[in-house]
Design a protein around this motif. Structure first.
Motif, short mmCIF file in Angstrom:
data_model
loop_
_atom_site.label_atom_id
_atom_site.label_comp_id
_atom_site.label_asym_id
_atom_site.label_seq_id
_atom_site.Cartn_x
_atom_site.Cartn_y
_atom_site.Cartn_z
N GLY A 1 37.45 -34.45 -39.48
CA GLY A 1 36.59 -34.28 -40.19
C GLY A 1 35.66 -32.88 -39.48
N VAL A 2 34.81 -32.64 -39.62
CA VAL A 2 33.93 -32.10 -39.59
C VAL A 2 33.12 -32.65 -37.70
CG1 VAL A 2 31.75 -32.58 -40.40
CG2 VAL A 2 31.11 -30.28 -39.67
N ASP A 3 32.97 -33.51 -37.64
CA ASP A 3 32.81 -33.96 -36.24
C ASP A 3 33.93 -33.51 -35.83
OD1 ASP A 3 30.45 -36.30 -35.81
OD2 ASP A 3 31.19 -36.85 -37.86
N ALA A 4 35.16 -33.06 -35.81
CA ALA A 4 36.39 -33.19 -35.27
C ALA A 4 36.60 -31.57 -34.65
CB ALA A 4 37.78 -32.89 -35.76
N ALA A 5 35.71 -30.85 -35.87
CA ALA A 5 35.87 -28.98 -35.62
C ALA A 5 34.65 -29.13 -34.67
CB ALA A 5 35.09 -28.63 -36.73
N ASP A 6 33.19 -30.27 -34.56
CA ASP A 6 32.38 -29.90 -33.39
C ASP A 6 33.08 -30.07 -32.22
OD1 ASP A 6 29.01 -29.44 -33.09
OD2 ASP A 6 29.53 -31.20 -32.76
N TRP A 7 33.93 -31.10 -32.46
CA TRP A 7 34.63 -31.67 -30.51
C TRP A 7 35.21 -30.62 -30.80
CZ3 TRP A 7 33.75 -34.17 -26.89
CH2 TRP A 7 35.12 -34.74 -26.20
N ALA A 8 35.23 -29.57 -30.94
CA ALA A 8 36.48 -28.74 -30.28
C ALA A 8 35.62 -28.18 -30.57
CB ALA A 8 37.36 -28.83 -31.03
N GLU A 9 34.50 -28.22 -30.42
CA GLU A 9 33.93 -26.83 -29.75
C GLU A 9 33.45 -27.16 -28.37
OE1 GLU A 9 30.98 -22.76 -31.59
OE2 GLU A 9 30.26 -25.05 -32.72
N MET A 10 32.78 -28.45 -28.70
CA MET A 10 32.33 -28.74 -27.37
C MET A 10 33.29 -28.59 -25.83
SD MET A 10 30.33 -32.22 -29.22
CE MET A 10 30.13 -33.18 -27.61
N LEU A 11 34.62 -29.19 -26.71
CA LEU A 11 35.53 -28.91 -25.21
C LEU A 11 36.07 -27.43 -25.11
CD1 LEU A 11 38.53 -31.67 -26.64
CD2 LEU A 11 36.31 -32.04 -24.82
N LEU A 12 35.81 -26.64 -25.75
CA LEU A 12 36.14 -25.41 -26.02
C LEU A 12 34.91 -24.86 -24.07
CD1 LEU A 12 36.49 -22.39 -26.15
CD2 LEU A 12 35.19 -22.11 -27.71
N ARG A 13 33.02 -25.55 -24.53
CA ARG A 13 32.06 -25.10 -24.07
C ARG A 13 32.75 -25.72 -23.21
NH1 ARG A 13 27.58 -27.02 -21.88
NH2 ARG A 13 26.70 -25.90 -21.88
N MET A 14 33.24 -27.25 -22.43
CA MET A 14 33.19 -27.30 -21.26
C MET A 14 34.34 -27.02 -20.38
SD MET A 14 34.96 -31.37 -20.69
CE MET A 14 36.56 -30.90 -20.93
N TYR A 15 35.64 -26.35 -20.60
CA TYR A 15 36.76 -25.97 -20.30
C TYR A 15 35.90 -24.45 -19.70
CZ TYR A 15 39.60 -29.18 -21.36
OH TYR A 15 40.47 -30.55 -20.99
N LEU A 16 35.24 -23.22 -21.07
CA LEU A 16 34.43 -22.71 -20.36
C LEU A 16 33.20 -22.96 -19.19
CD1 LEU A 16 34.30 -21.10 -23.59
CD2 LEU A 16 35.73 -20.45 -21.22
N ARG A 17 32.78 -23.60 -19.51
CA ARG A 17 31.42 -24.37 -18.44
C ARG A 17 32.74 -24.33 -17.30
NH1 ARG A 17 28.21 -23.38 -16.39
NH2 ARG A 17 26.62 -25.24 -15.97
N TRP A 18 33.52 -25.36 -17.06
CA TRP A 18 33.97 -25.68 -15.73
C TRP A 18 34.64 -24.41 -14.66
CZ3 TRP A 18 39.36 -24.09 -14.35
CH2 TRP A 18 39.86 -25.31 -13.09
N ALA A 19 35.10 -23.06 -15.51
CA ALA A 19 35.57 -21.56 -15.12
C ALA A 19 34.12 -21.09 -14.21
CB ALA A 19 36.10 -20.94 -15.99
N GLU A 20 33.56 -21.35 -15.50
CA GLU A 20 32.13 -20.41 -14.90
C GLU A 20 31.60 -21.27 -13.74
OE1 GLU A 20 27.47 -19.14 -16.11
OE2 GLU A 20 28.92 -20.42 -17.72
N ARG A 21 31.58 -22.67 -13.43
CA ARG A 21 31.28 -22.71 -12.01
C ARG A 21 31.84 -22.46 -11.20
NH1 ARG A 21 29.12 -28.76 -12.13
NH2 ARG A 21 27.61 -29.34 -15.04
N LYS A 22 33.54 -22.35 -11.38
CA LYS A 22 34.39 -21.84 -9.92
C LYS A 22 34.30 -20.48 -9.98
CE LYS A 22 36.10 -25.89 -9.24
NZ LYS A 22 36.57 -26.90 -8.60
N GLY A 23 33.61 -19.47 -11.08
CA GLY A 23 33.23 -18.65 -10.64
C GLY A 23 34.46 -17.18 -11.49
N TYR A 24 36.10 -18.09 -12.31
CA TYR A 24 36.53 -17.85 -13.13
C TYR A 24 36.14 -17.08 -14.06
CZ TYR A 24 39.21 -21.39 -10.22
OH TYR A 24 39.60 -21.78 -9.18
N SER A 25 36.87 -15.76 -13.65
CA SER A 25 36.97 -15.15 -15.17
C SER A 25 37.56 -15.66 -16.17
CB SER A 25 37.86 -13.53 -14.35
OG SER A 25 37.23 -13.02 -16.08
N THR A 26 37.24 -15.70 -17.73
CA THR A 26 37.28 -15.69 -18.99
C THR A 26 37.67 -15.13 -19.53
OG1 THR A 26 35.75 -16.71 -19.58
CG2 THR A 26 36.88 -18.44 -18.18
N GLU A 27 38.55 -15.11 -20.52
CA GLU A 27 38.80 -13.95 -22.31
C GLU A 27 39.03 -15.05 -23.01
OE1 GLU A 27 40.14 -9.75 -23.37
OE2 GLU A 27 41.28 -11.14 -21.40
#
Length: 371
Positions: free
Chosen positions: A137-163
């Motif tokens: 439910g709503v927890d899963a939707a919140d969890w999906a957004e947390m994972l989105l942030r996690m991967y975008l932060r990983w890429a940012e740490r590496k200096g990788y461009s994202t879109e």
């Protein structure tokens, strides 16, 4: 480090580094860097911004890789001198500094060694990542957004461009899905082990009784298509819908119907894009995403046929791969490799390298066993 001869460990690390240098072929790397530098210097490079970004990204990656290898070689040479100095002067502080650097070098050489395992057909590609909320439910939707942030932060740490191409927001909180690219060489090979279901256990912030909730989100990783790929999409086999893009809570982003959703009727694959202002641009991007999904589907079908011919059973990576437990204790554990971390906050902030490196080694072993 009593009983261990640092000189032997340094020699062993030097041997590993020489093997890595042979696999990476530093002379060929330097030649490729020189060729890319010529392309970057061309006055008409930025007439095609997408191609310009690919060239500059590849050049930056190769320069970084070369500097990384050469830097490790220098550090190994310096370390030998540091141990000699500590022995000559009987300096415990210098010896402790050398021991610390030795452990750091072991870790850094090991991480670079993982890079040499990325030799699959599509491993050198950029990565197209899709995250979907699943059960919970709503927890899963919140969890999906947390994972989105996690991967975008990983890429940012590496200096990788994202879109980010598309984000479908859930009604109460979080997201239903999101699709984005990580624009860096070897992003697909590095991240493909993240493909699968990720499970979160925590006290739900959306439950007024403060109960523990388990929720799931799926991560899909495919290689970005290139001009050499041959994926034919028949116009009669797709349905194109246009709609008005929206933000969190249904908030309108564009005032025109510029967002595009494409359904591939034979496979049922649905992709969408709303990040561009133009409907034509969104359609072109959505078609690229669809091609990437179909390319991966074709690759999986071919791999399944080969496994069937060998009489081997395939190992599915599309199942639950990792647990993130925030209550009653705190741990992140990968179910395939056994890799654990006791600081989920750091992992969710993009500190993923230990998990990624161990899963690359695990996948290579799995592939070797079924080859």
């Amino acid at each position: 480090m009593a009983g261990i001869d640092p000189a032997e460990e340094i020699n062993e690390l030097a041997g590993t580094l020489r093997s890595i240098q042979d696999v990476l072929d530093l002379d060929a790397m330097r030649k490729q860097i020189a060729e890319l530098e010529q392309q970057v210097a061309a006055p008409d490079l930025w007439e095609d911004p997408d191609q310009a970004q690919r060239v500059t990204s590849k050049l930056s990656h190769l320069q970084g890789e070369l500097n990384r290898v050469e830097g490790l070689a220098r550090r190994l040479d310096d370390l030998s001198v540091l141990y000699e100095l500590a022995a000559e002067e009987g300096d415990d502080d210098t010896r402790a500094e050398a021991d610390k650097e030795l452990e750091s070098l072991k870790s850094d050489v090991g991480a670079l060694e993982v890079r040499t395992l990325l030799s699959g057909e599509y491993d050198a590609r950029e990565a197209l990542v899709t995250i979907n909320s699943q059960a919970g439910g709503v927890d899963a939707a919140d969890w999906a957004e947390m994972l989105l942030r996690m991967y975008l932060r990983w890429a940012e740490r590496k200096g990788y461009s994202t879109e980010v191409y598309d984000t479908s927001y859930a009604e109460e909180a979080g997201i239903k899905s999101a699709t984005f690219t990580i624009k860096a060489p070897y992003a697909y090979g590095t991240l493909r082990g993240e493909h699968g279901t990720h499970r979160l256990v925590r006290i739900s912030p959306f439950d007024n009784q403060g109960r523990r909730q388990t929720s799931f989100a799926g991560v899909d990783i495919v290689p970005v298509v290139e001009q050499t790929d041959h994926i034919d999409i028949v116009e009669d086999e797709i349905r194109v819908d246009v709609y008005r893009s929206s933000g969190p809570g249904g908030q309108g982003v564009n005032t025109t119907d510029s967002a595009v959703r494409i359904t591939h009727l034979p496979s049922g694959i649905v992709v969408s894009c709303q990040n561009e202002r133009s409907q034509l641009q969104n359609r072109a991007t959505a078609m690229n995403v669809l091609q990437a999904k179909l390319l991966e589907r074709k690759r999986q079908e071919e791999a399944a046929k080969m496994s069937e011919l060998r009489g081997a059973t395939t190992t599915s990576w599309g199942t639950q791969i990792r647990n993130y437990v925030l209550h009653p204790y705190q741990i992140v554990k990968d179910l395939r490799t056994g890799t654990e971390a006791g600081n989920p906050s750091a992992v969710l902030d993009g500190d993923l390298d230990e998990f990624i490196e161990s899963e690359i080694r695990w996948m290579r072993r799995q592939e070797s066993e079924t080859a």
